[in-house]
Motif scaffolding. Structure first.
Motif, PDB file in Angstrom:
ATOM      1  N   ASP A 217      49.696  45.414  50.266  1.00  0.00           N
ATOM      2  CA  ASP A 217      48.903  45.732  49.069  1.00  0.00           C
ATOM      3  C   ASP A 217      49.730  45.594  47.789  1.00  0.00           C
ATOM      4  OD1 ASP A 217      46.196  46.558  48.348  1.00  0.00           O
ATOM      5  OD2 ASP A 217      47.147  48.306  47.450  1.00  0.00           O
ATOM      6  N   GLY A 228      46.542  44.995  45.601  1.00  0.00           N
ATOM      7  CA  GLY A 228      46.033  46.152  44.863  1.00  0.00           C
ATOM      8  C   GLY A 228      44.698  46.691  45.337  1.00  0.00           C
ATOM      9  N   ILE A 229      44.194  46.173  46.471  1.00  0.00           N
ATOM     10  CA  ILE A 229      42.868  46.616  46.938  1.00  0.00           C
ATOM     11  C   ILE A 229      42.870  48.096  47.319  1.00  0.00           C
ATOM     12  CG2 ILE A 229      43.089  45.987  49.392  1.00  0.00           C
ATOM     13  CD1 ILE A 229      39.981  45.182  47.351  1.00  0.00           C
ATOM     14  N   LYS A 232      42.639  50.073  44.137  1.00  0.00           N
ATOM     15  CA  LYS A 232      41.258  50.017  43.628  1.00  0.00           C
ATOM     16  C   LYS A 232      40.349  50.972  44.394  1.00  0.00           C
ATOM     17  CE  LYS A 232      41.626  45.253  42.051  1.00  0.00           C
ATOM     18  NZ  LYS A 232      41.432  43.852  42.443  1.00  0.00           N
ATOM     19  N   GLU A 233      40.606  51.122  45.699  1.00  0.00           N
ATOM     20  CA  GLU A 233      39.795  52.022  46.528  1.00  0.00           C
ATOM     21  C   GLU A 233      40.335  53.446  46.530  1.00  0.00           C
ATOM     22  OE1 GLU A 233      39.582  50.186  50.374  1.00  0.00           O
ATOM     23  OE2 GLU A 233      38.377  48.505  49.653  1.00  0.00           O
ATOM     24  N   LYS A 234      41.349  53.696  45.662  1.00  0.00           N
ATOM     25  CA  LYS A 234      41.960  55.029  45.509  1.00  0.00           C
ATOM     26  C   LYS A 234      42.586  55.549  46.809  1.00  0.00           C
ATOM     27  CE  LYS A 234      38.874  56.439  41.711  1.00  0.00           C
ATOM     28  NZ  LYS A 234      38.082  55.225  41.589  1.00  0.00           N
ATOM     29  N   ARG A 262      40.963  54.131  36.100  1.00  0.00           N
ATOM     30  CA  ARG A 262      41.025  52.718  35.707  1.00  0.00           C
ATOM     31  C   ARG A 262      41.340  51.805  36.903  1.00  0.00           C
ATOM     32  NH1 ARG A 262      45.068  52.064  30.969  1.00  0.00           N
ATOM     33  NH2 ARG A 262      44.325  49.910  31.161  1.00  0.00           N
ATOM     34  N   SER A 263      40.899  52.220  38.101  1.00  0.00           N
ATOM     35  CA  SER A 263      41.237  51.453  39.307  1.00  0.00           C
ATOM     36  C   SER A 263      40.545  50.090  39.355  1.00  0.00           C
ATOM     37  CB  SER A 263      40.903  52.256  40.569  1.00  0.00           C
ATOM     38  OG  SER A 263      39.526  52.517  40.634  1.00  0.00           O
ATOM     39  N   GLU A 264      39.527  49.885  38.510  1.00  0.00           N
ATOM     40  CA  GLU A 264      38.852  48.578  38.447  1.00  0.00           C
ATOM     41  C   GLU A 264      39.504  47.648  37.432  1.00  0.00           C
ATOM     42  OE1 GLU A 264      36.408  47.555  40.484  1.00  0.00           O
ATOM     43  OE2 GLU A 264      36.562  49.485  41.517  1.00  0.00           O
ATOM     44  N   ASP A 265      40.430  48.190  36.658  1.00  0.00           N
ATOM     45  CA  ASP A 265      41.110  47.438  35.594  1.00  0.00           C
ATOM     46  C   ASP A 265      42.355  46.763  36.180  1.00  0.00           C
ATOM     47  OD1 ASP A 265      42.683  46.600  33.484  1.00  0.00           O
ATOM     48  OD2 ASP A 265      42.345  48.372  32.254  1.00  0.00           O
ATOM     49  N   LYS A 266      42.355  45.431  36.199  1.00  0.00           N
ATOM     50  CA  LYS A 266      43.440  44.666  36.825  1.00  0.00           C
ATOM     51  C   LYS A 266      44.804  44.996  36.204  1.00  0.00           C
ATOM     52  CE  LYS A 266      44.318  40.001  38.509  1.00  0.00           C
ATOM     53  NZ  LYS A 266      43.937  38.584  38.442  1.00  0.00           N
ATOM     54  N   VAL A 269      45.974  48.361  37.510  1.00  0.00           N
ATOM     55  CA  VAL A 269      46.397  48.246  38.914  1.00  0.00           C
ATOM     56  C   VAL A 269      47.782  47.614  38.995  1.00  0.00           C
ATOM     57  CG1 VAL A 269      45.937  47.070  41.120  1.00  0.00           C
ATOM     58  CG2 VAL A 269      44.063  48.200  39.902  1.00  0.00           C
TER      59      VAL A 269
END
Length: 324
Positions: A217, A228-229, A232-234, A262-266, A269
């Protein structure tokens, strides 16, 4: 030279070919739609490492027989059922680079297909009186469900300690590989001590396997999933957990805020990934992974030398040296 899967499979080459046909037969139904979907699943099979663990362990402990084949099929049926259900839970459209069952046939059908695979596995064992194998695998499915739910609960609070992390991966991932090795040993009539040792061996391999997966990851090696998946999924994995323990209160608060909000923000991440790398999180995780790897090899040393044991040792090496 690093072992490849073809080389590792050499002592069980015939068994794997027979297994493939038997597994297809076990999945058959009188319902055309179901056969269509199960054929789709079989054609997109992965590396089949779980059946390999079953057959190689059986070879180390005795002689592969019909019970071993049924044990391998039971594990593969239940594992496939959990994957189909997981894709529904995760709302995932892809599995191993192909469309998932739920993406092609919608959630309702995917859940029913998973239920069918689960029941086929149960009936396969009950009809043949393999109650000891069924107990081993059913326990693994229970553990996997508990591990997933524990991870979901902890993802909401982002308060996973290293100890809780080990509990999660022991249940989520290691329990299934442990059951493969226990089933392999039990299927050839090994005593309880040998079955228990092989279960422990599989658990150590599973722990190392999951830590390796978590390292991917952070951009380690060529990977089968986007970088970083997990963030993103915390999901709090070992490199991140360690990095947070090395930080002051303010820095820790800032990183957790990025993951939570901000886990959707590249960009955010990537910031978390860089923070983990700079904090020595990857090195720490690799050290722990190698610790589990060495423990697994130590257990295997107790068993007599054979071509099966050599391949099993190589398969363990493969799990932590793989690039995806």
């Amino acid at each position: 030279m690093k072992p490849d899967l073809k080389q590792i499979q050499k002592p069980i080459e015939t068994e794997m070919l027979v297994f493939e046909q038997k597994f297809r037969d076990f999945m058959k139904s009188r319902v055309k739609l179901l056969n269509h979907i199960t054929n789709y699943i079989v054609k997109r099979k992965g590396k089949q490492m779980r059946p390999m663990f079953v057959f190689l362990t059986a070879g180390v402990c005795g002689e592969v027989n019909d019970s071993t084949h049924r044990g391998a099929a039971l594990i593969e049926l239940l594992h496939t059922a959990t994957l189909v259900h997981d894709d529904v839970v995760d709302d995932a459209n892809y599995r191993r680079g192909f469309f998932s069952v739920n993406a092609l046939w919608k959630n309702k059908i995917a859940v029913l297909v998973g239920d069918y695979l689960l029941s086929r596995g149960l009936l396969l064992s009950v009809d043949n009186g393999d109650f000891n194998l069924l107990q081993i695998v059913s326990n693994a499915v229970k553990e996997m469900s508990e591990g997933e739910l524990l991870q979901i609960a902890k993802a909401r609070k982002l308060d996973i300690t290293e100890e809780v992390y080990y509990t999660i991966i022991r249940q989520k991932t290691a329990s299934l590989i442990a059951s493969c090795c226990a089933v392999g040993a039990a299927s050839v009539g090994s005593d309880l001590e040998a079955v228990s040792r092989m279960r422990e061996f599989g658990e150590k391999v599973g722990m190392a396997f999951q830590i390796k997966d978590d390292l991917f990851d952070f951009g380690e090696d060529e990977i089968g999933k986007p970088v970083g998946i997990d963030i993103k999924e915390k999901k709090m994995t070992l490199p991140l957990i360690f990095a947070l323990t090395q930080s002051g209160w303010m820095e820790k608060k800032r990183i957790i805020h990025l993951i939570r909000n901000r886990s959707e923000d590249k960009k955010a991440v990537n910031e978390v990934i860089q923070y983990v790398k700079q904090s020595g999180g990857l090195e720490y995780a690799k050290e722990k992974m190698n610790g589990f790897y060495q423990q697994a090899l130590g257990i295997l040393d107790d068993f007599p030398e054979s071509e099966y044991k050599t391949s099993l040792r190589d398969l363990v090496s493969y799990t932590i040296e793989r690039k995806k």
